[in-house]
Design an enzyme around this catalytic site. Structure first.
Site, PDB file in Angstrom:
ATOM      1  N   GLY A   1      28.015  23.422  -0.032  1.00  0.00           N
ATOM      2  CA  GLY A   1      26.721  22.893  -0.465  1.00  0.00           C
ATOM      3  C   GLY A   1      26.154  21.882   0.520  1.00  0.00           C
ATOM      4  O   GLY A   1      24.936  21.822   0.743  1.00  0.00           O
ATOM      5  N   ASP A   2      27.032  21.093   1.135  1.00  0.00           N
ATOM      6  CA  ASP A   2      26.591  20.123   2.133  1.00  0.00           C
ATOM      7  C   ASP A   2      26.108  20.829   3.398  1.00  0.00           C
ATOM      8  O   ASP A   2      25.163  20.376   4.053  1.00  0.00           O
ATOM      9  CB  ASP A   2      27.722  19.154   2.457  1.00  0.00           C
ATOM     10  CG  ASP A   2      28.238  18.442   1.217  1.00  0.00           C
ATOM     11  OD1 ASP A   2      27.407  18.084   0.358  1.00  0.00           O
ATOM     12  OD2 ASP A   2      29.461  18.273   1.094  1.00  0.00           O
TER      13      ASP A   2
ATOM     14  N   GLY B   1      23.412  33.213  -4.321  1.00  0.00           N
ATOM     15  CA  GLY B   1      22.600  32.650  -3.260  1.00  0.00           C
ATOM     16  C   GLY B   1      21.944  31.353  -3.669  1.00  0.00           C
ATOM     17  O   GLY B   1      22.547  30.515  -4.341  1.00  0.00           O
TER      18      GLY B   1
ATOM     19  N   SER C   1      21.394  25.734  -5.403  1.00  0.00           N
ATOM     20  CA  SER C   1      22.494  26.602  -4.952  1.00  0.00           C
ATOM     21  C   SER C   1      23.154  27.237  -6.163  1.00  0.00           C
ATOM     22  O   SER C   1      23.439  26.565  -7.156  1.00  0.00           O
ATOM     23  CB  SER C   1      23.501  25.802  -4.126  1.00  0.00           C
ATOM     24  OG  SER C   1      23.959  24.667  -4.838  1.00  0.00           O
ATOM     25  N   MET C   2      23.396  28.542  -6.066  1.00  0.00           N
ATOM     26  CA  MET C   2      23.889  29.303  -7.227  1.00  0.00           C
ATOM     27  C   MET C   2      25.108  30.154  -6.865  1.00  0.00           C
ATOM     28  O   MET C   2      25.318  31.215  -7.436  1.00  0.00           O
ATOM     29  CB  MET C   2      22.762  30.194  -7.764  1.00  0.00           C
ATOM     30  CG  MET C   2      21.490  29.445  -8.137  1.00  0.00           C
ATOM     31  SD  MET C   2      20.214  30.509  -8.865  1.00  0.00           S
ATOM     32  CE  MET C   2      19.894  31.651  -7.511  1.00  0.00           C
ATOM     33  N   GLY C   3      25.921  29.723  -5.924  1.00  0.00           N
ATOM     34  CA  GLY C   3      27.134  30.449  -5.591  1.00  0.00           C
ATOM     35  C   GLY C   3      26.847  31.816  -5.002  1.00  0.00           C
ATOM     36  O   GLY C   3      26.025  31.970  -4.095  1.00  0.00           O
TER      37      GLY C   3
END
Length: 325
Positions: free
Chosen positions: A257-258, A231, A226-228
């Site tokens: 993120g979860d 995406g 995950s990269m904010g």
């Protein structure tokens, strides 16, 4: 179909998340709270909550302080999540999250959790064994409290794999490092966790993909990074996809993120392609951003968000753009 598929989450270090809204928050001066909300949390608890929203049959296991377990019991009962937590002496920790809508990011103050004892861990092992009969996938999430061996996740992964179960690991630091050696089906580090894992800064997408492929070579089946706002990357031995989310009004970043983990697991267990699983994972994360608390918007909204997620196959690493920080 989803209700027939059982998923269990394991949370060794749950928390009660107290989110407080403070416009213009600054350290070293008086700050006034304009809104406050408490949620039973911890990464695996969040994943279980989101999976219930996606209409899966879910059990939540782990270690829970008996002195303030009520807020967790209320959540699990309200979402028909099987309570498989082992009660331990003392209180579950409280994490304070300071949300300032005038500034990016969330300030977090995390308290330590109660230490685990060998007896509690043995009871948890028995509880997990009891879940094997009717749960197909196990999601191991979050940090480990004092008293838990650093190789706990790794040992658990090996046992679950031997029982024929899929295992997703979402942790950081040494528990993640040791866990990877056990070859989980999937992991979901964020960019900072991946950089810590490989020991170097990852300045562009090509570097992230190269790092993910190192982990595949170590035995991981799929790496979701995950990269904010950039995406997420979904990397397997056969495919490398980038999922780009639509823009939405962000109400809270807590638990996004979860939600991505829950969406990815949901799509995968439904037998979807990696691309469609990436769409659901990203739509779930985006949907969580629009909510206060650990919940997804209604199913039609999630489906609408899925249609707005762009999924691109990455076939040429040359010239990939630097990552926004």
């Amino acid at each position: 179909m989803s209700r027939s598929v059982g998923i269990a989450t394991v949370t060794l270090n749950p928390a009660i998340d107290q989110s407080v809204a403070i416009p213009g928050f600054a350290a070293g001066r008086l700050n006034r709270v304009v809104a406050e909300h408490c949620d039973p949390g911890g990464k695996g608890v969040n994943v279980a909550s989101f999976l219930a929203d996606l209409h899966f049959r879910v059990a939540a296991a782990g270690l829970l302080g008996r002195d303030n377990a009520g807020v967790f019991e209320q959540l699990l009962a309200g979402k028909a999540i099987t309570d498989a937590f082992v009660r331990v002496p003392g209180k579950t920790r409280v994490n304070v999250k300071i949300i300032d809508e005038t500034a990016p990011g969330v300030t977090e103050i995390n308290f330590p959790g109660p230490a685990a004892t060998p007896g509690c861990l043995a009871e948890l092992a028995r509880m997990i064994d009891a879940l094997l009969a009717d749960h197909d996938c196990f999601v191991l999430s979050g940090s480990v409290p004092a008293g838990v061996p650093v190789a706990f996740y790794a040992d658990l992964i090996r046992g679950l794999k031997a029982a024929g179960k899929r295992v997703l690991l979402d942790s950081s630091g040494d528990p993640l490092r040791y866990g990877i050696a056990a070859g989980p089906w999937a992991i979901k580090p964020n960019l900072a966790e991946l950089e810590e894992l490989v020991g170097t800064s990852l300045l562009d997408e090509a570097a992230v993909i190269s790092a993910a492929r190192q982990l595949l070579a170590a035995g991981v089946g799929c790496v979701v990074v995950s990269m904010g706002q950039a995406g997420a990357l979904f990397v397997t031995g056969d495919e490398c996809l980038q999922a780009i989310p639509p823009e939405v009004e962000v109400r809270s970043t807590v638990g996004a993120g979860d939600a991505m983990v829950a969406g990815f697991v949901a799509g995968s267990l439904r037998g979807w392609t990696l691309a469609d699983s990436a769409r659901l994972a990203t739509a779930s994360a985006v949907g969580a951003l629009t909510q206060i608390g650990r919940r997804l918007p209604p199913t039609p909204v999630v489906e609408s968000l899925m249609a707005q997620v762009s999924v691109l196959a990455v076939v040429d690493l040359a010239g990939r753009r630097p990552l926004a920080r």
